[in-house]
Scaffold this motif. Structure first.
Motif, PDB file in Angstrom:
ATOM      1  N   UNK A 342       4.199   9.919  -3.069  1.00 36.49           N
ATOM      2  CA  UNK A 342       3.640  11.235  -2.736  1.00 36.49           C
ATOM      3  C   UNK A 342       2.375  11.521  -3.536  1.00 36.49           C
ATOM      4  N   UNK A 343       2.358  11.109  -4.804  1.00 34.04           N
ATOM      5  CA  UNK A 343       1.157  11.308  -5.617  1.00 34.04           C
ATOM      6  C   UNK A 343       0.002  10.488  -5.066  1.00 34.04           C
ATOM      7  N   UNK A 344       0.297   9.270  -4.606  1.00 31.57           N
ATOM      8  CA  UNK A 344      -0.737   8.441  -3.981  1.00 31.57           C
ATOM      9  C   UNK A 344      -1.305   9.142  -2.752  1.00 31.57           C
ATOM     10  N   UNK A 345      -0.422   9.675  -1.911  1.00 33.34           N
ATOM     11  CA  UNK A 345      -0.884  10.331  -0.698  1.00 33.34           C
ATOM     12  C   UNK A 345      -1.742  11.562  -1.026  1.00 33.34           C
ATOM     13  N   UNK A 346      -1.422  12.270  -2.098  1.00 30.97           N
ATOM     14  CA  UNK A 346      -2.185  13.461  -2.474  1.00 30.97           C
ATOM     15  C   UNK A 346      -3.633  13.106  -2.781  1.00 30.97           C
ATOM     16  N   UNK A 347      -3.867  11.967  -3.449  1.00 30.68           N
ATOM     17  CA  UNK A 347      -5.224  11.594  -3.856  1.00 30.68           C
ATOM     18  C   UNK A 347      -5.910  10.690  -2.831  1.00 30.68           C
ATOM     19  N   UNK A 348      -5.109  10.037  -1.977  1.00 28.26           N
ATOM     20  CA  UNK A 348      -5.672   9.141  -0.954  1.00 28.26           C
ATOM     21  C   UNK A 348      -5.037   9.508   0.386  1.00 28.26           C
ATOM     22  N   UNK A 349      -5.472  10.597   0.990  1.00 30.99           N
ATOM     23  CA  UNK A 349      -4.789  11.153   2.166  1.00 30.99           C
ATOM     24  C   UNK A 349      -4.822  10.284   3.412  1.00 30.99           C
ATOM     25  N   UNK A 350      -5.758   9.353   3.499  1.00 30.40           N
ATOM     26  CA  UNK A 350      -5.867   8.564   4.739  1.00 30.40           C
ATOM     27  C   UNK A 350      -5.642   7.067   4.526  1.00 30.40           C
ATOM     28  N   UNK A 351      -5.179   6.668   3.343  1.00 29.03           N
ATOM     29  CA  UNK A 351      -4.973   5.245   3.050  1.00 29.03           C
ATOM     30  C   UNK A 351      -3.492   4.905   3.203  1.00 29.03           C
ATOM     31  N   UNK A 352      -3.126   3.970   4.082  1.00 30.93           N
ATOM     32  CA  UNK A 352      -1.717   3.575   4.205  1.00 30.93           C
ATOM     33  C   UNK A 352      -1.260   2.822   2.954  1.00 30.93           C
ATOM     34  N   UNK A 353      -0.009   3.036   2.569  1.00 30.39           N
ATOM     35  CA  UNK A 353       0.542   2.455   1.342  1.00 30.39           C
ATOM     36  C   UNK A 353       1.730   1.559   1.673  1.00 30.39           C
ATOM     37  N   UNK A 354       1.752   0.372   1.040  1.00 29.08           N
ATOM     38  CA  UNK A 354       2.828  -0.596   1.272  1.00 29.08           C
ATOM     39  C   UNK A 354       3.206  -1.244  -0.058  1.00 29.08           C
ATOM     40  N   UNK A 355       4.409  -1.807  -0.109  1.00 30.18           N
ATOM     41  CA  UNK A 355       4.791  -2.493  -1.331  1.00 30.18           C
ATOM     42  C   UNK A 355       6.278  -2.683  -1.452  1.00 30.18           C
ATOM     43  N   UNK A 356       6.745  -2.781  -2.708  1.00 33.43           N
ATOM     44  CA  UNK A 356       8.156  -3.072  -2.925  1.00 33.43           C
ATOM     45  C   UNK A 356       8.637  -2.570  -4.274  1.00 33.43           C
ATOM     46  N   UNK A 357       9.962  -2.547  -4.398  1.00 37.73           N
ATOM     47  CA  UNK A 357      10.638  -2.428  -5.684  1.00 37.73           C
ATOM     48  C   UNK A 357      11.144  -3.825  -6.030  1.00 37.73           C
ATOM     49  N   UNK A 358      10.657  -4.372  -7.147  1.00 38.55           N
ATOM     50  CA  UNK A 358      10.986  -5.735  -7.503  1.00 38.55           C
ATOM     51  C   UNK A 358      11.525  -5.861  -8.915  1.00 38.55           C
ATOM     52  N   UNK A 359      11.420  -7.078  -9.438  1.00 36.28           N
ATOM     53  CA  UNK A 359      12.063  -7.410 -10.708  1.00 36.28           C
ATOM     54  C   UNK A 359      11.068  -7.646 -11.835  1.00 36.28           C
ATOM     55  N   UNK A 360       9.856  -7.223 -11.677  1.00 38.22           N
ATOM     56  CA  UNK A 360       8.809  -7.403 -12.677  1.00 38.22           C
ATOM     57  C   UNK A 360       7.471  -7.197 -11.991  1.00 38.22           C
ATOM     58  N   UNK A 361       6.483  -6.697 -12.711  1.00 37.94           N
ATOM     59  CA  UNK A 361       5.211  -6.330 -12.106  1.00 37.94           C
ATOM     60  C   UNK A 361       4.058  -7.088 -12.758  1.00 37.94           C
ATOM     61  N   UNK A 362       3.020  -7.332 -11.958  1.00 37.57           N
ATOM     62  CA  UNK A 362       1.835  -8.048 -12.432  1.00 37.57           C
ATOM     63  C   UNK A 362       0.615  -7.184 -12.150  1.00 37.57           C
ATOM     64  N   UNK A 363      -0.184  -6.910 -13.187  1.00 37.91           N
ATOM     65  CA  UNK A 363      -1.405  -6.136 -12.981  1.00 37.91           C
ATOM     66  C   UNK A 363      -1.791  -5.360 -14.221  1.00 37.91           C
TER      67      UNK A 363
END
Length: 402
Positions: A342-363
């Motif tokens: 929801x916070x992403x949508x508030x700041x980027x109203x027209x950008x589609x968001x995709x991803x996952x809940x995983x077991x470790x993050x890179x970035x």
């Protein structure tokens, strides 16, 4: 069509015939623009004129398309909701010819475990029927990369303005369909852990655009079966080979690799490895931001989104990614769901968001802008790229639409 040419004469011999043919081609082309890509391919077999018109129409369809499936479409039939959604959308609504497909689905229902009682001791084996069914929906020349994870982040179909959903448990998935985009090259890569030889040859990295590639801009990277001994070390070894370059890195650890059609060998579900996509092209702009353990309420999440917004990545023709730890989500935010999406949508109203809940993050916090100015790159060490109980938010801009 020979009759329109005037009994075998050249087109210049009959100006009126050429005029009629040109008008007919324009009418056919306009009609074909209303057809989805699968119907276009069938129409291309009618005659040479229709084939040429179909090619011109497909060349104009260069935008990324997605198909998503969530809890609303789950559980009605035996096949997975993402497979059903893709079968329907490809027939009716998808107007591009995909060259690369990235899909993610929940591991609980997409890859099923069946008991095998052929031995004294009952054991379980994995079936890949959903993956096989999904792959058959696309042209053979299409490169398909599919992974399965504990939870999925999707934007419902129809508009990039739709509210993205964090689906931590339950049948769900999405597929991103990338057509051939002028000036941009998307390449899948795959490195399988071999206990007898852990060395990565330079030519392996070069062939998939990860080395000796001045136009490399973004690498989405995923380690799979990382719970096995040595898997995490192998993931770090692979990422370290290109982590010091001026590129965006984003991804994480997932349960399994489900599809990789660019590989000639059948997938080994028990293998351990690293898979992903490299994005090359001077038109690409990208940025990532890290939501660490201190980001634990709506206020701090929005502060992180403001950092991502400050990158000034164009929102048109841009995709958002969210790679979160399974330890975050609803329980992390005191039983309040969808906080980060929801916070992403508030700041980027027209950008589609995709991803996952995983077991470790890179970035990490990193920016690649239009003139290729990189921030917070030299300060980042390999150890700072791998996290737990965090979320990586990423933006990938694929250039201005022409």
């Amino acid at each position: 069509m020979e009759l329109l040419g005037g009994g075998g004469r050249g087109p210049c011999a009959d100006p009126q015939g050429s005029f009629v043919l040109g008008n007919l081609a324009e009418v056919v082309e306009r009609v074909l623009t209303f057809l989805p890509a699968k119907a276009l391919l069938r129409a291309a077999g009618v005659c040479r004129l229709w084939r040429e018109c179909a090619r011109r129409v497909l060349r104009l369809q260069r935008g990324v398309t997605w198909v998503s499936a969530g809890l609303a479409g789950a559980g009605r039939r035996q096949d997975h909701c993402l497979v059903r959604a893709l079968a329907e959308e490809l027939e009716q609504n998808v107007h591009i010819l995909p060259q690369t497909v990235l899909y993610m689905a929940d591991s609980e229902t997409f890859i099923s475990l069946e008991e095998c009682r052929g031995h004294k001791r009952a054991r379980k084996r994995t079936t890949m029927e959903a993956a096989f069914a999904l792959e058959k929906l696309f042209p053979k020349q299409c490169h398909i990369l599919g992974i399965v994870t504990p939870g999925i982040v999707v934007t419902p179909m129809g508009s990039g303005n739709n509210r993205p959903q964090e689906i931590e448990i339950g049948e769900s998935g999405f597929a991103l369909l990338f057509p051939q985009i002028e000036g941009i090259k998307i390449q899948p890569f795959h490195f399988i852990k071999d206990p007898k030889n852990l060395t990565l040859e330079r030519h392996q990295l070069t062939e998939v655009g990860l080395l000796d590639n001045p136009e490399l801009r973004v690498v989405l990277v995923f380690g799979y079966n990382c719970c096995k001994v040595g898997a995490n070390n192998y993931l770090q070894r692979v990422v370290s080979t290109f982590s010091d370059m001026n590129v965006i890195l984003a991804g994480g650890q997932v349960d399994n690799l489900a599809s990789l059609t660019s590989d000639k060998q059948p997938l080994d579900i028990d293998a351990t490895g690293v898979v992903g996509l490299s994005f090359s092209g001077h038109r690409i702009q990208s940025a990532t931001v890290l939501l660490n353990e201190d980001v634990n309420d709506e206020k701090t999440v929005e502060a992180a989104m403001q950092r991502l917004k400050a990158a000034n990545i164009p929102e048109r023709n841009t995709i958002g990614f969210m790679f979160a730890c399974v330890g975050r989500g609803c329980q992390y935010y005191r039983a309040k769901g969808n906080v980060e999406a929801d916070a992403f949508r508030k700041f980027f109203p027209s950008v589609p968001l995709f991803g996952f809940f995983g077991n470790g993050e890179i970035g990490c916090d990193r920016i690649v802008t239009g003139n290729f100015v990189l921030k917070k790159c030299n300060e980042v060490k390999d150890d700072d790229l791998f996290h737990s109980y965090t979320t990586i938010m990423a933006l990938i801009h694929l250039g201005s639409s022409k």
